[in-house]
Write a protein that holds these residues in place. Structure first.
Motif, mmCIF file in Angstrom:
data_model
loop_
_atom_site.group_PDB
_atom_site.id
_atom_site.type_symbol
_atom_site.label_atom_id
_atom_site.label_comp_id
_atom_site.label_asym_id
_atom_site.label_seq_id
_atom_site.Cartn_x
_atom_site.Cartn_y
_atom_site.Cartn_z
ATOM 1 N N ARG A 1 0.811 -1.226 0.000
ATOM 2 C CA ARG A 1 0.000 0.000 0.000
ATOM 3 C C ARG A 1 0.842 1.272 0.000
ATOM 4 N NH1 ARG A 1 -4.524 -0.692 4.531
ATOM 5 N NH2 ARG A 1 -4.856 1.465 3.880
ATOM 6 N N GLY A 2 2.178 1.122 -0.039
ATOM 7 C CA GLY A 2 3.038 2.295 -0.118
ATOM 8 C C GLY A 2 3.536 2.827 1.213
ATOM 9 N N ALA A 3 3.222 2.128 2.309
ATOM 10 C CA ALA A 3 3.628 2.611 3.631
ATOM 11 C C ALA A 3 5.152 2.608 3.778
ATOM 12 C CB ALA A 3 2.983 1.777 4.738
ATOM 13 N N GLY A 4 5.823 1.573 3.276
ATOM 14 C CA GLY A 4 7.280 1.501 3.387
ATOM 15 C C GLY A 4 7.945 2.658 2.664
ATOM 16 N N ALA A 5 7.524 2.906 1.430
ATOM 17 C CA ALA A 5 8.104 4.015 0.651
ATOM 18 C C ALA A 5 7.819 5.354 1.323
ATOM 19 C CB ALA A 5 7.555 3.999 -0.775
ATOM 20 N N ALA A 6 6.609 5.516 1.852
ATOM 21 C CA ALA A 6 6.261 6.778 2.525
ATOM 22 C C ALA A 6 7.143 7.006 3.750
ATOM 23 C CB ALA A 6 4.778 6.766 2.921
ATOM 24 N N LEU A 7 7.426 5.946 4.488
ATOM 25 C CA LEU A 7 8.281 6.070 5.674
ATOM 26 C C LEU A 7 9.719 6.400 5.288
ATOM 27 C CD1 LEU A 7 6.757 3.118 7.674
ATOM 28 C CD2 LEU A 7 6.783 5.507 8.441
ATOM 29 N N VAL A 8 10.246 5.759 4.230
ATOM 30 C CA VAL A 8 11.604 6.060 3.778
ATOM 31 C C VAL A 8 11.675 7.520 3.332
ATOM 32 C CG1 VAL A 8 13.391 5.558 2.061
ATOM 33 C CG2 VAL A 8 12.141 3.675 3.144
ATOM 34 N N ARG A 9 10.678 7.959 2.551
ATOM 35 C CA ARG A 9 10.674 9.355 2.082
ATOM 36 C C ARG A 9 10.613 10.330 3.258
ATOM 37 N NH1 ARG A 9 7.166 7.159 -2.114
ATOM 38 N NH2 ARG A 9 8.400 7.045 -4.021
ATOM 39 N N ALA A 10 9.876 9.986 4.296
ATOM 40 C CA ALA A 10 9.789 10.854 5.479
ATOM 41 C C ALA A 10 11.145 10.942 6.178
ATOM 42 C CB ALA A 10 8.722 10.331 6.446
ATOM 43 N N CYS A 11 11.875 9.836 6.236
ATOM 44 C CA CYS A 11 13.221 9.846 6.841
ATOM 45 C C CYS A 11 14.173 10.701 6.012
ATOM 46 C CB CYS A 11 13.761 8.430 6.974
ATOM 47 S SG CYS A 11 12.956 7.452 8.259
ATOM 48 N N VAL A 12 14.082 10.580 4.691
ATOM 49 C CA VAL A 12 14.932 11.387 3.811
ATOM 50 C C VAL A 12 14.599 12.864 3.991
ATOM 51 C CG1 VAL A 12 15.470 11.911 1.394
ATOM 52 C CG2 VAL A 12 15.324 9.518 2.161
ATOM 53 N N ALA A 13 13.312 13.189 4.040
ATOM 54 C CA ALA A 13 12.893 14.586 4.219
ATOM 55 C C ALA A 13 13.386 15.128 5.560
ATOM 56 C CB ALA A 13 11.368 14.698 4.124
ATOM 57 N N ARG A 14 13.328 14.306 6.598
ATOM 58 C CA ARG A 14 13.795 14.731 7.924
ATOM 59 C C ARG A 14 15.300 14.982 7.888
ATOM 60 N NH1 ARG A 14 13.703 17.556 11.872
ATOM 61 N NH2 ARG A 14 13.839 16.751 13.983
ATOM 62 N N ALA A 15 16.049 14.115 7.211
ATOM 63 C CA ALA A 15 17.500 14.277 7.095
ATOM 64 C C ALA A 15 17.831 15.573 6.348
ATOM 65 C CB ALA A 15 18.110 13.072 6.385
ATOM 66 N N VAL A 16 17.096 15.857 5.272
ATOM 67 C CA VAL A 16 17.302 17.102 4.510
ATOM 68 C C VAL A 16 17.021 18.299 5.412
ATOM 69 C CG1 VAL A 16 16.399 18.504 2.603
ATOM 70 C CG2 VAL A 16 16.888 16.070 2.242
ATOM 71 N N GLU A 17 15.912 18.225 6.152
ATOM 72 C CA GLU A 17 15.511 19.298 7.070
ATOM 73 C C GLU A 17 16.604 19.583 8.103
ATOM 74 O OE1 GLU A 17 12.140 19.268 10.495
ATOM 75 O OE2 GLU A 17 11.484 18.501 8.553
ATOM 76 N N LEU A 18 17.282 18.532 8.555
ATOM 77 C CA LEU A 18 18.331 18.682 9.564
ATOM 78 C C LEU A 18 19.695 19.027 8.958
ATOM 79 C CD1 LEU A 18 17.349 15.677 11.860
ATOM 80 C CD2 LEU A 18 17.061 18.117 12.364
ATOM 81 N N GLY A 19 19.765 19.137 7.631
ATOM 82 C CA GLY A 19 21.015 19.491 6.977
ATOM 83 C C GLY A 19 22.009 18.353 6.830
ATOM 84 N N CYS A 20 21.527 17.119 6.896
ATOM 85 C CA CYS A 20 22.417 15.964 6.760
ATOM 86 C C CYS A 20 22.896 15.830 5.310
ATOM 87 C CB CYS A 20 21.698 14.683 7.183
ATOM 88 S SG CYS A 20 21.205 14.692 8.920
ATOM 89 N N SER A 21 24.083 15.241 5.141
ATOM 90 C CA SER A 21 24.654 15.060 3.803
ATOM 91 C C SER A 21 24.236 13.738 3.173
ATOM 92 C CB SER A 21 26.179 15.125 3.875
ATOM 93 O OG SER A 21 26.663 14.121 4.757
ATOM 94 N N ALA A 22 23.747 12.794 3.977
ATOM 95 C CA ALA A 22 23.372 11.479 3.460
ATOM 96 C C ALA A 22 22.485 10.761 4.465
ATOM 97 C CB ALA A 22 24.612 10.633 3.180
ATOM 98 N N VAL A 23 21.813 9.730 3.970
ATOM 99 C CA VAL A 23 21.077 8.797 4.825
ATOM 100 C C VAL A 23 21.700 7.428 4.578
ATOM 101 C CG1 VAL A 23 18.860 7.722 5.354
ATOM 102 C CG2 VAL A 23 18.933 10.118 4.660
ATOM 103 N N VAL A 24 22.033 6.734 5.651
ATOM 104 C CA VAL A 24 22.604 5.395 5.535
ATOM 105 C C VAL A 24 21.700 4.388 6.239
ATOM 106 C CG1 VAL A 24 24.998 6.157 5.287
ATOM 107 C CG2 VAL A 24 24.088 5.752 7.565
ATOM 108 N N ILE A 25 21.697 3.181 5.704
ATOM 109 C CA ILE A 25 20.906 2.098 6.303
ATOM 110 C C ILE A 25 21.662 0.797 6.090
ATOM 111 C CG2 ILE A 25 18.655 3.189 6.000
ATOM 112 C CD1 ILE A 25 18.276 1.413 3.503
#
Length: 170
Positions: free
Chosen positions: A100-124
């Motif tokens: 239903r897209g919940a996984g992608a929505a959660l990943v996008r939210a993490c990326v958006a949060r990282a951008v908001e905080l000025g991070c240079s990358a997201v690692v997993i």
């Protein structure tokens, strides 16, 4: 199909997050032979104290469909993030709500949060041999393999490092 809302988990969400996270990891075969990781996954309150637990919620019903923990380097749940990098852990979607897209929505939210905080990358890190659907999701969203971030926390558990470069993003 109703819409999804991603928001920070509230204490009232913790039992649902614990249940669906353990169920998703079990359904994926990730808790076979594990000793204690199910307990760690179910301890949502502790994760929420030192990271941000986000939930994907069905807007029509309010049902929690998935969850993820977003962390920064140097915090207790950070495993591989370095300076300037954000990390997310324990991404899980209720087996009954997958597709239903919940996984992608959660990943996008993490990326958006990282951008908001000025991070240079997201690692997993993802478990080697994990569901192909998860690997496809991360590839589609721009994550690339970073072998130097690979790790093996326990014998027989191989974790593969992935990274999404955020430099140059708006």
């Amino acid at each position: 199909m109703s819409g999804l809302l991603v928001r920070r988990a509230e204490p009232a969400d913790h039992p649902a997050v614990a249940r669906l996270t353990v169920a998703a990891y079990e359904a994926d075969g990730q808790l076979k032979g594990e000793h204690g990781y199910g307990t760690v996954l179910a301890d949502v309150a502790t994760r929420a104290e030192t990271g941000e637990v986000l939930v994907a919620v069905d807007e029509a019903t309010g049902e929690v469909l998935g969850a993820v923990t977003f962390v920064l380097p140097g915090t207790p749940y950070a495993e591989l993030s370095g300076p300037g990098e954000a990390e997310f852990r324990m991404l899980a979607v209720d087996p009954a709500a997958q597709g239903r897209g919940a996984g992608a929505a959660l990943v996008r939210a993490c990326v958006a949060r990282a951008v908001e905080l000025g991070c240079s990358a997201v690692v997993i890190c993802v478990r080697a041999g994990m569901a192909a659907t998860a690997h496809r999701l991360y590839t589609r969203l721009g994550f690339v393999r970073v072998p130097e971030k690979d790790r093996s926390p326990l014998p027989g558990v191989e974790l593969l490092g992935l990274r999404l470069d955020l430099t140059g993003r708006p």
